[in-house]
Design a protein around this motif. Structure first.
Motif, PDB file in Angstrom:
ATOM      1  N   PHE A 187       0.827  -1.225   0.000  1.00  0.00           N
ATOM      2  CA  PHE A 187       0.000   0.000   0.000  1.00  0.00           C
ATOM      3  C   PHE A 187       0.854   1.265   0.000  1.00  0.00           C
ATOM      4  CE2 PHE A 187      -0.035  -0.711   4.741  1.00  0.00           C
ATOM      5  CZ  PHE A 187       0.405   0.530   5.163  1.00  0.00           C
ATOM      6  N   ALA A 188       2.098   1.182   0.487  1.00  0.00           N
ATOM      7  CA  ALA A 188       2.976   2.365   0.449  1.00  0.00           C
ATOM      8  C   ALA A 188       3.327   2.753  -0.985  1.00  0.00           C
ATOM      9  CB  ALA A 188       4.248   2.104   1.246  1.00  0.00           C
ATOM     10  N   VAL A 189       3.379   1.783  -1.875  1.00  0.00           N
ATOM     11  CA  VAL A 189       3.665   2.058  -3.290  1.00  0.00           C
ATOM     12  C   VAL A 189       2.399   2.471  -4.035  1.00  0.00           C
ATOM     13  CG1 VAL A 189       4.392   1.006  -5.469  1.00  0.00           C
ATOM     14  CG2 VAL A 189       5.689   0.560  -3.378  1.00  0.00           C
ATOM     15  N   ILE A 190       1.272   1.817  -3.730  1.00  0.00           N
ATOM     16  CA  ILE A 190       0.043   2.034  -4.507  1.00  0.00           C
ATOM     17  C   ILE A 190      -0.615   3.369  -4.194  1.00  0.00           C
ATOM     18  CG2 ILE A 190      -2.318   1.196  -4.865  1.00  0.00           C
ATOM     19  CD1 ILE A 190      -1.242  -1.632  -4.559  1.00  0.00           C
ATOM     20  N   LEU A 191      -0.668   3.781  -2.921  1.00  0.00           N
ATOM     21  CA  LEU A 191      -1.414   4.988  -2.547  1.00  0.00           C
ATOM     22  C   LEU A 191      -0.936   6.248  -3.267  1.00  0.00           C
ATOM     23  CD1 LEU A 191      -2.155   4.607   1.283  1.00  0.00           C
ATOM     24  CD2 LEU A 191      -3.721   4.373  -0.636  1.00  0.00           C
ATOM     25  N   PRO A 192       0.376   6.531  -3.372  1.00  0.00           N
ATOM     26  CA  PRO A 192       0.791   7.729  -4.128  1.00  0.00           C
ATOM     27  C   PRO A 192       0.359   7.683  -5.597  1.00  0.00           C
ATOM     28  CG  PRO A 192       2.586   6.957  -2.740  1.00  0.00           C
ATOM     29  CD  PRO A 192       1.531   5.903  -2.700  1.00  0.00           C
ATOM     30  N   PHE A 193       0.446   6.509  -6.223  1.00  0.00           N
ATOM     31  CA  PHE A 193       0.010   6.396  -7.620  1.00  0.00           C
ATOM     32  C   PHE A 193      -1.504   6.613  -7.732  1.00  0.00           C
ATOM     33  CE2 PHE A 193       4.069   4.142  -8.192  1.00  0.00           C
ATOM     34  CZ  PHE A 193       4.508   4.770  -9.353  1.00  0.00           C
ATOM     35  N   PHE A 194      -2.241   6.130  -6.748  1.00  0.00           N
ATOM     36  CA  PHE A 194      -3.690   6.317  -6.774  1.00  0.00           C
ATOM     37  C   PHE A 194      -4.050   7.793  -6.608  1.00  0.00           C
ATOM     38  CE2 PHE A 194      -7.830   6.360  -4.514  1.00  0.00           C
ATOM     39  CZ  PHE A 194      -8.606   5.860  -5.554  1.00  0.00           C
ATOM     40  N   SER A 195      -3.339   8.508  -5.721  1.00  0.00           N
ATOM     41  CA  SER A 195      -3.594   9.946  -5.563  1.00  0.00           C
ATOM     42  C   SER A 195      -3.281  10.690  -6.863  1.00  0.00           C
ATOM     43  CB  SER A 195      -2.767  10.510  -4.408  1.00  0.00           C
ATOM     44  OG  SER A 195      -1.379  10.427  -4.688  1.00  0.00           O
ATOM     45  N   TRP A 196      -2.236  10.258  -7.571  1.00  0.00           N
ATOM     46  CA  TRP A 196      -1.899  10.878  -8.861  1.00  0.00           C
ATOM     47  C   TRP A 196      -3.012  10.634  -9.887  1.00  0.00           C
ATOM     48  CZ3 TRP A 196       0.982  14.441 -10.931  1.00  0.00           C
ATOM     49  CH2 TRP A 196       1.179  14.466 -12.309  1.00  0.00           C
ATOM     50  N   PHE A 197      -3.588   9.436  -9.886  1.00  0.00           N
ATOM     51  CA  PHE A 197      -4.701   9.145 -10.805  1.00  0.00           C
ATOM     52  C   PHE A 197      -5.906  10.032 -10.504  1.00  0.00           C
ATOM     53  CE2 PHE A 197      -8.793   6.975 -11.214  1.00  0.00           C
ATOM     54  CZ  PHE A 197      -8.860   6.863 -12.599  1.00  0.00           C
ATOM     55  N   ILE A 198      -6.239  10.206  -9.209  1.00  0.00           N
ATOM     56  CA  ILE A 198      -7.373  11.060  -8.845  1.00  0.00           C
ATOM     57  C   ILE A 198      -7.123  12.492  -9.300  1.00  0.00           C
ATOM     58  CG2 ILE A 198      -8.703  12.000  -6.918  1.00  0.00           C
ATOM     59  CD1 ILE A 198      -9.335   9.119  -7.432  1.00  0.00           C
ATOM     60  N   PHE A 199      -5.867  12.947  -9.157  1.00  0.00           N
ATOM     61  CA  PHE A 199      -5.521  14.302  -9.604  1.00  0.00           C
ATOM     62  C   PHE A 199      -5.683  14.439 -11.120  1.00  0.00           C
ATOM     63  CE2 PHE A 199      -2.138  17.193 -11.168  1.00  0.00           C
ATOM     64  CZ  PHE A 199      -2.664  18.383 -10.678  1.00  0.00           C
ATOM     65  N   MET A 200      -5.219  13.460 -11.861  1.00  0.00           N
ATOM     66  CA  MET A 200      -5.354  13.501 -13.314  1.00  0.00           C
ATOM     67  C   MET A 200      -6.817  13.406 -13.727  1.00  0.00           C
ATOM     68  SD  MET A 200      -2.324  14.000 -14.311  1.00  0.00           S
ATOM     69  CE  MET A 200      -2.550  13.818 -16.084  1.00  0.00           C
ATOM     70  N   LYS A 201      -7.589  12.630 -13.001  1.00  0.00           N
ATOM     71  CA  LYS A 201      -9.022  12.503 -13.282  1.00  0.00           C
ATOM     72  C   LYS A 201      -9.743  13.822 -13.039  1.00  0.00           C
ATOM     73  CE  LYS A 201     -13.088   9.854 -11.841  1.00  0.00           C
ATOM     74  NZ  LYS A 201     -13.602   8.777 -10.949  1.00  0.00           N
ATOM     75  N   LEU A 202      -9.248  14.597 -12.083  1.00  0.00           N
ATOM     76  CA  LEU A 202      -9.863  15.887 -11.753  1.00  0.00           C
ATOM     77  C   LEU A 202      -9.755  16.859 -12.908  1.00  0.00           C
ATOM     78  CD1 LEU A 202     -11.213  17.328  -9.349  1.00  0.00           C
ATOM     79  CD2 LEU A 202      -8.955  18.096  -8.646  1.00  0.00           C
ATOM     80  N   GLY A 203      -8.615  16.845 -13.603  1.00  0.00           N
ATOM     81  CA  GLY A 203      -8.437  17.691 -14.774  1.00  0.00           C
ATOM     82  C   GLY A 203      -8.299  19.165 -14.472  1.00  0.00           C
TER      83      GLY A 203
END
Length: 476
Positions: A187-203
């Motif tokens: 989860f230490a590796v996945i959570l930062p990537f997931f936050s980046w995806f949410i940011f990109m999804k926000l646009g």
């Protein structure tokens, strides 16, 4: 169909990896002491990983994202203040040299205050373990349902709990620690990537996010720090969460350390990395709020799952599952130690006895099953958190802190303090919290500690008075 297969394959691979690590480390024959705390030769990095895996749970991630969406800056402050709890344990660890050979918090309290307080603390540890595991089972079922929609949720809860019980019951602390390391790295590796995806999804550009947040009252400092009952409720809950880090699964890592110095350093490092983890979680909550501020809290995760790539859906499921399992297995282990070491040993008046190891494994199974049943009655994670705090905090934390700082009361003073903590939380929950919304767990903990100190000195005065009367019959 392909997307379903991708996410399920990722989920299945993680579960097989976890079970493989668990089975590998459970094959070694062990004594009960090794089952409980290992060989006390764990590397500092390993202990840091298992502390973080235990402290930062799947229920915490789900609850924090939901509550940030609902309460905004109010909840973010609670989360950040709660991170200081690991540093509080770091300070306590340095003073625990005389208790380093103990196996549990209950044993430490029993060594100072006697058998009855030890049994009471053990029972509270078991109750806390059940509620904590119940929270994680709830999130485990939800995380698996992200990838598999066609299976009944209750069936998912049963299967995930049985898998958790299997490896945590038979392997002891070595299995728990090394599966925690795998789960923490996941989860230490996945959570930062997931936050980046949410940011990109926000646009939206990053600099536009904060002006958008300022348009809402829940993210304005003037609203949050305006003196009213909401501010009092925030401070009370933050203090309760801060003190909740002094619980059996977390403090158990102190006993696993080679000495007080290593334990202090381990918790210092864990406190720093814990802040980083919660900052990522808070960022995820903020980005989701900006993307959909009007959505109700029950629909937050539906928004997250909208238009998410199959691969990331599988990784999100794995992250939630890793955080939940790593917390739940530690709670199952500490609950099993409370049954087989603290309660039974106190009744038998002996430190060891035949079949102690087998009893610990059976206890772990039953704690997991009770937790699974509890998930069918409690579905709100915040309610389960408050139930957990109410069961544990008012009774156990104050006697433990006083013992670590050198307070040496009698069994009577400890029992009087515990009774005051119970009465305080019951009265608070009946008459104060319904009208104010203020959690009373920390207040009950303080009442416990103050009552213990007061009773200790009052009993001394009464004892001296009786002794004077006995020596001088005509004293009056």
């Amino acid at each position: 169909m392909i997307s379903f297969d991708v996410s399920v394959c990722i989920l299945s691979a993680f579960l097989l990896l976890t079970l493989g690590v668990g089975i590998h480390f459970s094959r070694k024959k062990t004594t009960f002491r090794e089952y409980a705390i290992g060989n006390k030769q764990f590397a500092t990095a390993t202990l840091v990983a298992t502390i973080l895996a235990t402290a930062y749970s799947g229920s915490g991630l789900a609850r924090n994202v939901e509550q940030i969406h609902t309460l905004g800056l109010y909840w973010m402050i609670i989360v950040i203040l709660g991170d200081l709890g690991l540093w509080v344990v770091s300070g306590l660890a340095l003073r625990m040299g005389s208790f380093m050979q103990n196996l549990s918090m209950a044993e430490t309290i029993g060594s100072v205050y006697g058998k009855c307080p030890r049994v009471i603390v053990a029972l509270c540890s078991i109750g806390s373990s059940v509620t904590m595991v119940a929270m994680q089972v709830h999130v485990m079922a939800s995380s698996i349902r992200i990838c598999i929609h066609t299976v009944d949720p209750q069936f998912i809860a049963v299967c995930s709990t049985l898998a958790l019980i299997f490896y945590s019951s038979f392997g002891g602390i070595r299995t728990v620690v090394f599966t925690d390391v795998v789960q923490f790295m996941t989860f230490a590796v996945i959570l930062p990537f997931f936050s980046w995806f949410i940011f990109m999804k926000l646009g939206k550009p990053f600099l536009e996010i904060f002006p958008l947040l300022q348009e809402h009252d829940t993210f304005q400092l003037s609203t949050i720090f305006h003196y009213d009952m909401n501010l009092v409720a925030m401070v009370a809950l933050a203090l309760s969460i801060l003190a909740s880090y002094i619980d059996a699964p977390i403090v158990h890592r102190v006993y696993m350390s080679s000495g007080p110095t290593q334990a202090r350093n381990v918790f210092r490092y864990a406190g720093f990395f814990g802040i980083c983890i919660n900052m990522v979680i808070c960022l995820i909550g903020l980005l989701i709020f900006v993307g959909t501020p009007e959505v109700s809290v029950v629909k937050v995760w539906d928004y997250i799952m909208t238009d998410i790539p199959p691969v990331l859906k599988g990784f999100l499921s794995v992250s939630l599952l890793a955080m939940s399992m790593s917390t739940a297995d530690s709670c199952l282990h500490s609950g099993a130690i409370a049954v087989s070491h603290d309660i039974l040993a106190s009744i038998r008046s002996t430190k060891t006895y035949p079949y102690q190891l087998e009893l610990a494994r059976i206890a772990s199974i039953f704690i997991g099953l009770f937790a699974m049943v509890l998930t069918f009655y409690y579905t709100n994670l915040l309610d389960l958190l408050k139930l957990n705090l109410g069961l544990y905090l008012p009774i156990t934390v104050a006697p433990f802190i006083l013992a670590v700082f050198g307070f040496r009361g009698t069994s009577h003073t400890a029992l009087i303090g515990m009774a005051s903590g119970v009465l305080t939380i019951l009265a608070w929950n009946k008459w104060v919290e319904p009208s104010t919304g203020v959690d009373g767990s920390f207040i009950a903990m303080v009442a416990n500690g103050l009552t213990m100190i007061t009773a200790h000195y009052l009993l001394k005065i009464v004892g001296k008075y009786k002794l004077s009367c006995a020596k001088s019959p005509n004293y009056l």
